[in-house]
Design a protein around this motif. Structure first.
Motif, short mmCIF file in Angstrom:
data_model
loop_
_atom_site.label_atom_id
_atom_site.label_comp_id
_atom_site.label_asym_id
_atom_site.label_seq_id
_atom_site.Cartn_x
_atom_site.Cartn_y
_atom_site.Cartn_z
N THR A 69 0.84 -1.19 0.00
CA THR A 69 0.00 0.00 0.00
C THR A 69 0.88 1.25 0.00
O THR A 69 1.74 1.39 0.87
N ILE A 70 0.65 2.11 -0.97
CA ILE A 70 1.37 3.37 -1.04
C ILE A 70 0.50 4.48 -0.46
O ILE A 70 -0.71 4.48 -0.62
N SER A 71 1.15 5.40 0.26
CA SER A 71 0.43 6.55 0.80
C SER A 71 1.39 7.74 0.83
O SER A 71 2.60 7.56 0.71
N SER A 72 0.82 8.91 0.99
CA SER A 72 1.67 10.10 1.00
C SER A 72 1.15 11.13 1.99
O SER A 72 -0.03 11.13 2.35
N ASP A 73 2.03 11.97 2.42
CA ASP A 73 1.70 13.09 3.29
C ASP A 73 2.35 14.32 2.65
O ASP A 73 3.53 14.57 2.85
#
Length: 125
Positions: A69-73
């Motif tokens: 799972t890729i996520s970003s902030d």
């Protein structure tokens, strides 16, 4: 123009999990897509995952769908890759990447504008 620093790699047993993190500093683009690639020994670098600036466009390689799972902030300028159910074939150097097309789809073609130094992930018992 861009500085990408990966962290979180290491040795993990098959079936285990790791979370990669990348600190992103980009001055050349106001918005951009972020993603991950990997390169195993003796193989070419391959696309793993990408996320667009808005966070709504997300792409995965078939080999990692359902496990990664890729996520970003964007506020903290970080991109993450949560890797679950790791397999021996996931062993590789993982690279953080940035591309000026904020939609992220071009990153699936394997030619991002900037790539980090990489972090080693080894899956072995």
């Amino acid at each position: 123009q861009a500085q990408l620093v990966e962290s979180g790699g290491g040795l993990v047993q098959p079936g285990g999990s790791l979370r990669l993190s990348c600190a992103v500093s980009v001055t050349v683009y106001p918005v951009y897509a972020m993603g991950w690639y990997r390169q195993a020994p003796g193989k070419e670098r391959e696309f793993v995952a990408a996320i667009g600036w808005s966070g709504t466009s997300i792409y995965y390689a078939d080999s990692v769908k359902g496990r990664f799972t890729i996520s970003s902030d964007n506020a903290r300028k970080r991109v993450y890759l949560q890797m679950n159910d790791l397999k021996a074939e996931d062993t590789a150097v993982y690279y953080c990447a940035v591309d000026g097309d904020a939609g992220a789809k071009p990153m699936t073609k394997g030619s991002p504008d900037f790539v980090g130094q990489g972090t080693q992930v080894t899956v072995s018992s």
